[in-house]
Design a protein around this motif. Structure first.
Motif: not given
Length: 285
Positions: A224-235, A249-250, A262-264
């Motif tokens: 859920k939170d990982g998808e918020k990162h601007e990178s499709p993978n890093a989050g 984090l974030g 940036k999202p948390y």
């Protein structure tokens, strides 16, 4: 079965010996090749950036295949031995751990963390420094450890070499700025593609390291939170690390003097400590 054995040995060799500083690292050679192409053939266009990708993959890929075929002709024992040593050069777990430890032990922690991240460090608090350290460790567990081993496992020496070529191109030209927004687009998209599966495997492995995190959030609770990162993978690995460590984090960060919203990632406390970093370094070791 041979590739599984090679992947295990390559990882163990890296953990024991780290980089072989007496030889020129192949990634440095890849970087020099990229700089050569950029110097002579750069053009602010997607097509010219695509030519860089084709050039690097064809040249390095051909050399890698020839080396792999030669080593395989030497018999299974020498194949495993030589390929394991060569592949270990492209695995960076030892270097990653030592780099983060250097931040913890440095007198000037802002200077030390500036060597690992692109964000502004001048006004970082100690908590900010530790947070950046954890995020760097989590993200690079995928790029520097799991992804190389993944491609080694499935495609042998050729696979790990090609992955590092793609990763190096992205790190050098995959930026969204005036110079590289077009030229580096193909390299950046290709890097996103090859890291898609390894990043999620990394996140799952991080979650599997903590029974409490799995019980509370589920093995895929990072998504859920990982998808918020601007990178499709890093989050994804960053979020997984946050959930396991019970920290957040974030968040807003300064880059080149400008505040970037940036999202948390995660739901824990925002104050990050040295102990949190030390706990992160114990994951997947």
């Amino acid at each position: 079965m041979i590739n599984i054995t090679i992947a295990i040995f390559a990882y163990l060799i890296d953990r024991k010996f780290g980089e072989f500083r007496s030889i020129k690292h192949p990634v440095i050679i890849f970087g020099e090749m990229i700089e050569f192409f950029e110097k002579h053939f750069y053009k602010d266009s997607v097509s010219r950036g695509a030519l860089l990708v084709i050039f690097m993959l064809c040249v390095v890929g051909t050399i890698a295949i020839l080396i792999q075929l030669y080593i395989e002709s030497l018999g299974w024992f020498l194949n495993i031995l030589i390929t394991s040593v060569l592949a270990s050069i492209f695995v960076a777990h030892n270097m990653l751990i030592e780099s983060v430890k250097n931040v913890l032990s440095a007198e000037d922690k802002k200077q030390a963390i500036s060597m690992l991240v692109s964000r502004d460090t001048e006004h970082m608090s100690e908590s900010d420094i530790y947070k950046a350290s954890i995020e760097t460790y989590a993200e690079n567990l995928s790029d520097g450890v799991i992804a190389p081993l993944f491609y080694l496992l499935f495609f042998g020496l050729f696979g790990i070499v090609i992955y590092k070529v793609i990763n190096t191109m992205d790190s050098m030209v995959g930026y969204k700025n005036e110079i590289y927004i077009n030229f580096g687009k193909v390299a950046a998209r290709l890097d996103d593609l090859v890291n898609y599966i390894p990043a999620r495997i990394t996140a799952v492995l991080i979650m599997l390291s903590s029974y409490d995190a799995r019980e509370k959030y589920g093995t895929l609770g990072f998504y859920k939170d990982g998808e918020k990162h601007e990178s499709p993978n890093a989050g994804h690995p960053i979020t997984a690390m946050a959930l396991v460590l019970e920290v957040k984090l974030g968040g807003d960060t300064y880059y080149f003097g400008k505040l970037k919203h940036k999202p948390y990632f995660g739901e824990g406390r925002e104050n990050i400590t040295k102990e949190d970093v030390q706990n992160a370094l114990q994951i997947l070791v």
